[in-house]
Design an enzyme around this catalytic site. Structure first.
Site, PDB file in Angstrom:
ATOM      1  N   ASN A 153       2.333   1.469   4.287  1.00 47.00           N
ATOM      2  CA  ASN A 153       2.673   0.208   4.965  1.00 47.00           C
ATOM      3  C   ASN A 153       2.424   0.285   6.476  1.00 47.00           C
ATOM      4  O   ASN A 153       3.161  -0.296   7.267  1.00 47.00           O
ATOM      5  CB  ASN A 153       4.132  -0.225   4.681  1.00 47.00           C
ATOM      6  CG  ASN A 153       4.477  -1.639   5.146  1.00 47.00           C
ATOM      7  OD1 ASN A 153       5.593  -1.914   5.560  1.00 47.00           O
ATOM      8  ND2 ASN A 153       3.531  -2.555   5.105  1.00 47.00           N
TER       9      ASN A 153
ATOM     10  N   ASP B 223      -8.017   3.704   0.894  1.00 45.34           N
ATOM     11  CA  ASP B 223      -7.113   4.231   1.924  1.00 45.34           C
ATOM     12  C   ASP B 223      -7.927   4.728   3.128  1.00 45.34           C
ATOM     13  O   ASP B 223      -8.740   5.636   2.995  1.00 45.34           O
ATOM     14  CB  ASP B 223      -6.327   5.397   1.305  1.00 45.34           C
ATOM     15  CG  ASP B 223      -5.283   5.968   2.246  1.00 45.34           C
ATOM     16  OD1 ASP B 223      -5.314   5.664   3.453  1.00 45.34           O
ATOM     17  OD2 ASP B 223      -4.436   6.735   1.755  1.00 45.34           O
TER      18      ASP B 223
ATOM     19  N   CYS C 115       0.869  -1.180   0.000  1.00 47.37           N
ATOM     20  CA  CYS C 115       0.000   0.000   0.000  1.00 47.37           C
ATOM     21  C   CYS C 115       0.903   1.226   0.000  1.00 47.37           C
ATOM     22  O   CYS C 115       2.102   1.123  -0.294  1.00 47.37           O
ATOM     23  CB  CYS C 115      -0.973  -0.020   1.176  1.00 47.37           C
ATOM     24  SG  CYS C 115      -0.183  -0.039   2.804  1.00 47.37           S
TER      25      CYS C 115
ATOM     26  N   CYS D 127      -1.324   0.727   7.403  1.00 45.41           N
ATOM     27  CA  CYS D 127      -2.754   0.382   7.546  1.00 45.41           C
ATOM     28  C   CYS D 127      -3.129  -0.868   6.732  1.00 45.41           C
ATOM     29  O   CYS D 127      -3.310  -1.953   7.281  1.00 45.41           O
ATOM     30  CB  CYS D 127      -3.642   1.554   7.119  1.00 45.41           C
ATOM     31  SG  CYS D 127      -3.399   3.055   8.088  1.00 45.41           S
ATOM     32  N   ARG D 128      -3.232  -0.719   5.406  1.00 42.76           N
ATOM     33  CA  ARG D 128      -3.798  -1.802   4.597  1.00 42.76           C
ATOM     34  C   ARG D 128      -2.864  -2.996   4.422  1.00 42.76           C
ATOM     35  O   ARG D 128      -3.281  -4.141   4.642  1.00 42.76           O
ATOM     36  CB  ARG D 128      -4.215  -1.247   3.220  1.00 42.76           C
ATOM     37  CG  ARG D 128      -5.388  -0.297   3.310  1.00 42.76           C
ATOM     38  CD  ARG D 128      -5.556   0.495   2.029  1.00 42.76           C
ATOM     39  NE  ARG D 128      -4.463   1.441   1.821  1.00 42.76           N
ATOM     40  CZ  ARG D 128      -4.300   2.186   0.751  1.00 42.76           C
ATOM     41  NH1 ARG D 128      -5.173   2.093  -0.243  1.00 42.76           N
ATOM     42  NH2 ARG D 128      -3.298   3.040   0.659  1.00 42.76           N
ATOM     43  N   SER D 129      -1.627  -2.748   3.997  1.00 48.70           N
ATOM     44  CA  SER D 129      -0.770  -3.911   3.696  1.00 48.70           C
ATOM     45  C   SER D 129      -0.345  -4.696   4.941  1.00 48.70           C
ATOM     46  O   SER D 129      -0.250  -5.929   4.872  1.00 48.70           O
ATOM     47  CB  SER D 129       0.421  -3.535   2.808  1.00 48.70           C
ATOM     48  OG  SER D 129       1.232  -2.565   3.392  1.00 48.70           O
TER      49      SER D 129
HETATM   50  P1  4NP Z   1      -1.782   2.750   4.094  1.00 47.81           P
HETATM   51  O1  4NP Z   1      -2.435   4.106   4.672  1.00 47.81           O
HETATM   52  O2  4NP Z   1      -1.240   3.113   2.711  1.00 47.81           O
HETATM   53  O3  4NP Z   1      -2.923   1.811   4.045  1.00 47.81           O
HETATM   54  O4  4NP Z   1      -0.696   2.355   5.066  1.00 47.81           O
HETATM   55  C1  4NP Z   1      -1.740   5.320   4.755  1.00 47.81           C
HETATM   56  C2  4NP Z   1      -0.844   5.515   5.783  1.00 47.81           C
HETATM   57  C3  4NP Z   1      -0.187   6.728   5.908  1.00 47.81           C
HETATM   58  C4  4NP Z   1      -0.433   7.737   4.995  1.00 47.81           C
HETATM   59  C5  4NP Z   1      -1.325   7.539   3.948  1.00 47.81           C
HETATM   60  C6  4NP Z   1      -1.987   6.322   3.829  1.00 47.81           C
HETATM   61  N1  4NP Z   1       0.226   8.996   5.150  1.00 47.81           N
HETATM   62  O5  4NP Z   1      -0.085   9.899   4.357  1.00 47.81           O
HETATM   63  O6  4NP Z   1       1.048   9.145   6.066  1.00 47.81           O
END
Ligand code: 4NP
Length: 160
Positions: A11, A122, A8, A13-15
């Site tokens: 790294n 997201d 994602c 939340c989703r992955s």
């Molecule tokens: P992820 O979510 O891609 O599912 O881990 C996010 C985590 C952090 C951010 C964006 C999306 N950020 O902008 O810091």
């Protein structure tokens, strides 16, 4: 051993959720796989997964022990068999970096689920509902991915 990396943006939340959920389901199915996750961005390198992601998934019995944030590396494209992106933006950035001979490894996670969602949205700037949706979608895709890995194993295409 078949190697799968979930990808994602951050790294956190989703992955990592995909890593925890798929590790649980693959193990229950008796599959021995190398399972990992990474982010296309490096904002949170070294951090533990987001507390909101862990809270919803831990309620369902998933374990995040040992998971910490890292960035996708050039070696991932060579060493992994499947590189599964959570959304189209991450799919595009992976495809841009991936050498031609490994392009078929780069796919959308949700291509393994039979649902109207083609991406895992997201959840980072949203509320609790987004994190529950992420878990639900990842559970569905992980079930499909387990079936796919079992089929690969039976066909003896990969050693597991
Ligand atoms: P992820 O979510 O891609 O599912 O881990 C996010 C985590 C952090 C951010 C964006 C999306 N950020 O902008 O810091």
């Amino acid at each position: 051993m078949l190697r799968i990396v979930f990808v994602c943006l951050g790294n956190i939340c989703r992955s990592p959720t995909a890593e925890a959920v798929f590790r649980h389901k693959a193990s229950k199915a008796g599959l021995h796989l190398h399972i990992d996750s990474a982010g296309t961005a490096g904002y949170h390198v070294g951090a533990k997964p987001d507390k909101r992601s862990m809270a919803v998934a831990r309620e369902q019995g998933y374990d995040f022990n040992g998971i910490s944030c890292r960035k996708v590396s050039d070696a991932d494209f060579v060493e992994c068999d499947l590189i599964l992106a959570m959304d189209n933006a991450n799919l595009d950035s992976l495809r841009k970096r991936c050498p031609e001979e490994h392009q078929q490894k780069v796919q959308l996670m949700m291509s393994y689920a039979d649902t109207e969602f083609s991406e895992v949205p997201d959840p980072y700037y949203g509320g609790q509902k987004g994190f529950s949706l992420v878990l639900d979608l990842i559970e569905q895709a992980s079930d499909g991915l387990v079936t796919h890995c079992q089929a690969l194993t039976k066909l003896n295409k990969v050693k597991v």
